[in-house]
Design an enzyme around this catalytic site. Sequence first.
Site, short mmCIF file in Angstrom:
data_model
loop_
_atom_site.label_atom_id
_atom_site.label_comp_id
_atom_site.label_asym_id
_atom_site.label_seq_id
_atom_site.Cartn_x
_atom_site.Cartn_y
_atom_site.Cartn_z
N VAL A 119 -10.83 3.31 -3.47
CA VAL A 119 -10.56 2.65 -5.04
C VAL A 119 -11.62 1.48 -5.22
O VAL A 119 -11.68 0.63 -4.39
CB VAL A 119 -9.19 2.06 -5.08
CG1 VAL A 119 -8.85 1.39 -6.38
CG2 VAL A 119 -8.25 3.26 -4.55
N ASP A 156 0.97 -1.18 0.03
CA ASP A 156 -0.06 0.18 -0.01
C ASP A 156 0.92 1.10 0.10
O ASP A 156 1.78 1.22 0.64
CB ASP A 156 -0.92 -0.09 1.30
CG ASP A 156 -2.03 0.94 1.11
OD1 ASP A 156 -3.03 0.52 1.14
OD2 ASP A 156 -1.96 2.37 1.15
N ILE A 157 0.56 2.36 -0.80
CA ILE A 157 1.31 3.52 -0.96
C ILE A 157 1.33 4.20 0.34
O ILE A 157 2.09 5.15 0.59
CB ILE A 157 0.77 4.09 -2.07
CG1 ILE A 157 1.92 5.17 -2.56
CG2 ILE A 157 -0.68 5.07 -1.85
CD1 ILE A 157 1.65 5.75 -4.07
N HIS A 167 -10.40 -5.06 -3.03
CA HIS A 167 -9.04 -5.21 -2.55
C HIS A 167 -8.90 -5.66 -1.08
O HIS A 167 -9.82 -4.96 -0.48
CB HIS A 167 -7.91 -4.12 -2.69
CG HIS A 167 -8.44 -2.65 -2.41
ND1 HIS A 167 -9.63 -2.01 -3.00
CD2 HIS A 167 -8.59 -1.92 -1.26
CE1 HIS A 167 -9.93 -1.06 -2.33
NE2 HIS A 167 -9.40 -1.02 -0.93
N ASN A 211 -12.84 -2.90 2.72
CA ASN A 211 -13.32 -1.55 2.87
C ASN A 211 -14.68 -1.76 1.75
O ASN A 211 -14.20 -1.98 0.47
CB ASN A 211 -12.72 -0.39 2.91
CG ASN A 211 -11.72 -0.24 4.04
OD1 ASN A 211 -12.04 -0.78 5.18
ND2 ASN A 211 -10.53 0.30 3.87
#
Length: 114
Positions: A96, A30-31, A100, A87
Amino acid sequence: MTETIFDKIISKEISSDIIYEDDQYLAFSDINPQAPVHILIIPKKRIPTINDVDKSDAKTIGEMVLIAKKIAKNKQIDKDGYRLVFNCNDHGGQSVFHIHLHLLGGRQLNWPPG
Ligand code: DGP
């Protein structure tokens, strides 16, 4: 269905720290990590939210969990423990719209989450 940033990560148009890849799934860091280990596991096939999952996607969801479990073991966080999170939409904090699975670990995680 609208493309998301994850399509560009899948196509390598945007680079990411890839942890696992096969023909159907991708896992990458994850960024914006919320824990020492924070990895996203995604199917290459785009499904916008968990609300859009049906019985034909059961294998996909199961395989995402199995990939997360394998990564947790490789990262040596399996014994201490970790959290897996999907989520969904606004109240779930989804930003997003390509499902995921968050794999979070490497520190004590609070419960309940904020
Ligand atoms: P969520 O809020 O559950 O929809 O999580 C989306 C996650 O995606 C968020 O934790 C940050 C991550 N993310 C967004 N854009 C990028 C990106 O370009 N690269 C990577 N590696 N992660 C991203």
